[in-house]
Design a protein around this motif. Sequence first.
Motif, short mmCIF file in Angstrom:
data_model
loop_
_atom_site.label_atom_id
_atom_site.label_comp_id
_atom_site.label_asym_id
_atom_site.label_seq_id
_atom_site.Cartn_x
_atom_site.Cartn_y
_atom_site.Cartn_z
N GLY A 73 22.48 -92.31 -84.22
CA GLY A 73 22.45 -92.98 -85.51
C GLY A 73 23.58 -92.52 -86.41
N LEU A 74 23.37 -92.68 -87.70
CA LEU A 74 24.39 -92.36 -88.69
C LEU A 74 24.11 -91.02 -89.37
N ARG A 75 25.18 -90.28 -89.62
CA ARG A 75 25.11 -89.04 -90.38
C ARG A 75 26.25 -89.05 -91.39
N THR A 76 26.11 -88.24 -92.40
CA THR A 76 27.13 -88.18 -93.45
C THR A 76 27.56 -86.75 -93.68
N GLY A 77 28.66 -86.60 -94.41
CA GLY A 77 29.15 -85.27 -94.72
C GLY A 77 30.25 -85.34 -95.76
N ARG A 78 30.74 -84.18 -96.14
CA ARG A 78 31.80 -84.06 -97.14
C ARG A 78 32.99 -83.37 -96.50
N VAL A 79 34.18 -83.91 -96.75
CA VAL A 79 35.40 -83.38 -96.15
C VAL A 79 36.10 -82.47 -97.15
N GLU A 80 36.39 -81.28 -96.72
CA GLU A 80 37.17 -80.34 -97.53
C GLU A 80 38.58 -80.30 -96.96
N VAL A 91 37.93 -79.38 -93.09
CA VAL A 91 36.59 -78.97 -92.65
C VAL A 91 35.59 -80.02 -93.12
N VAL A 92 34.73 -80.45 -92.21
CA VAL A 92 33.67 -81.40 -92.55
C VAL A 92 32.37 -80.63 -92.72
N HIS A 93 31.77 -80.75 -93.89
CA HIS A 93 30.49 -80.11 -94.16
C HIS A 93 29.40 -81.18 -94.03
N PRO A 94 28.63 -81.17 -92.94
CA PRO A 94 27.60 -82.21 -92.76
C PRO A 94 26.47 -82.06 -93.76
N ASP A 95 25.93 -83.19 -94.17
CA ASP A 95 24.76 -83.18 -95.05
C ASP A 95 23.51 -82.85 -94.25
N ALA A 96 22.56 -82.20 -94.90
CA ALA A 96 21.30 -81.88 -94.21
C ALA A 96 20.59 -83.15 -93.78
N GLN A 97 20.67 -84.18 -94.61
CA GLN A 97 20.15 -85.50 -94.28
C GLN A 97 21.19 -86.53 -94.70
N PRO A 98 21.23 -87.70 -94.03
CA PRO A 98 22.19 -88.73 -94.43
C PRO A 98 22.01 -89.09 -95.91
N VAL A 99 23.11 -89.12 -96.63
CA VAL A 99 23.08 -89.44 -98.06
C VAL A 99 23.31 -90.94 -98.23
N PRO A 100 22.32 -91.67 -98.75
CA PRO A 100 22.48 -93.12 -98.89
C PRO A 100 23.69 -93.52 -99.72
N ALA A 101 24.03 -92.75 -100.76
CA ALA A 101 25.16 -93.10 -101.62
C ALA A 101 26.46 -93.13 -100.81
N ASN A 141 19.91 -99.58 -104.21
CA ASN A 141 20.26 -100.89 -104.71
C ASN A 141 21.35 -101.48 -103.84
N PRO A 142 21.46 -102.85 -103.79
CA PRO A 142 22.50 -103.47 -102.96
C PRO A 142 23.90 -103.02 -103.34
N ALA A 143 24.16 -102.81 -104.64
CA ALA A 143 25.49 -102.37 -105.09
C ALA A 143 25.31 -101.24 -106.08
N PRO A 144 25.27 -99.98 -105.64
CA PRO A 144 24.99 -98.87 -106.53
C PRO A 144 26.10 -98.68 -107.55
N GLY A 145 25.73 -98.27 -108.74
CA GLY A 145 26.71 -98.01 -109.78
C GLY A 145 27.52 -96.78 -109.45
N PRO A 146 28.77 -96.70 -109.97
CA PRO A 146 29.65 -95.59 -109.60
C PRO A 146 29.09 -94.23 -109.99
N ALA A 147 28.43 -94.15 -111.14
CA ALA A 147 28.03 -92.83 -111.63
C ALA A 147 26.57 -92.52 -111.36
N ALA A 148 25.87 -93.42 -110.73
CA ALA A 148 24.44 -93.21 -110.52
C ALA A 148 24.22 -92.42 -109.25
N PRO A 149 23.70 -91.18 -109.32
CA PRO A 149 23.44 -90.40 -108.11
C PRO A 149 22.23 -90.95 -107.38
N VAL A 150 22.28 -90.88 -106.06
CA VAL A 150 21.18 -91.37 -105.24
C VAL A 150 20.65 -90.23 -104.42
N ALA A 151 19.36 -90.05 -104.41
CA ALA A 151 18.74 -88.94 -103.67
C ALA A 151 18.85 -89.20 -102.18
#
Length: 218
Positions: A73-80, A91-101, A141-151
């Motif tokens: 499936g899909l996983r997400t992470g943050r690139v440093e 370096v790719v820091h994987p998220d503990a769970q996929p982040v919908p945002a 939401n179908p189109a999340p706002g830029p500043a709205a964090p998503v859990a």
Amino acid sequence: MSELSSERLKAAVLALYQARPVEGPPGDDGQRSVWHLSTQGAELLSFVDPEGRVQRQELTLLDEHCVWSSGVGLRTGRVEQDGAVRTETSVVHPDAQPVPARLLRAALALEHYQGEDRYILHIQRVLALARQGLVLAGGANPAPGPAAPVASAPVASASAVPALKAQGPVPTAPSPLPLQVPAIDPVMLRRQKTEGLTMLIVLGLGLLFSVLLLYWLL
């Protein structure tokens, strides 16, 4: 995502569309890599089996990372990374769970692609189905706002992605038509019985006459 980051993302995705894929030699297991690299911070690395089926894809958009694997499936992470271009020291820091945002931003970034590159189309389709799954599950939401964090929330696995397709209402089977039973006429029923009895009497008399005629001839 700030306006600057949004403009950088558009430029990165456009450069990715224009990037010429570089195909690597087959490995020991027969898989080969196909690499799309832009100079604006976008990268798509695909791994293909000997039959040409995509088995894994890694998508980098600026400082965000999405990984899709067949059967996982899909996983997400943050690139440093240093600068706008990913390097070997990134370096790719994987998220503990996929982040919908992250998934939604990647899906929105690729949704307008109309080219013919099969690898970009593949990751575009995967992200679009994941986005539909999140929306149907009520997790975003179908189109999340830029500043709205998503859990963070679980994302449907790749094996379940085809079930999330929404191609319009599902056609239902037509209702069976009621069976039309004609009404029974009592007069007609008695007439049919009388005619049947008359035919039996005639047949019986004919048979008796034939036996008597045969006996007289002998």
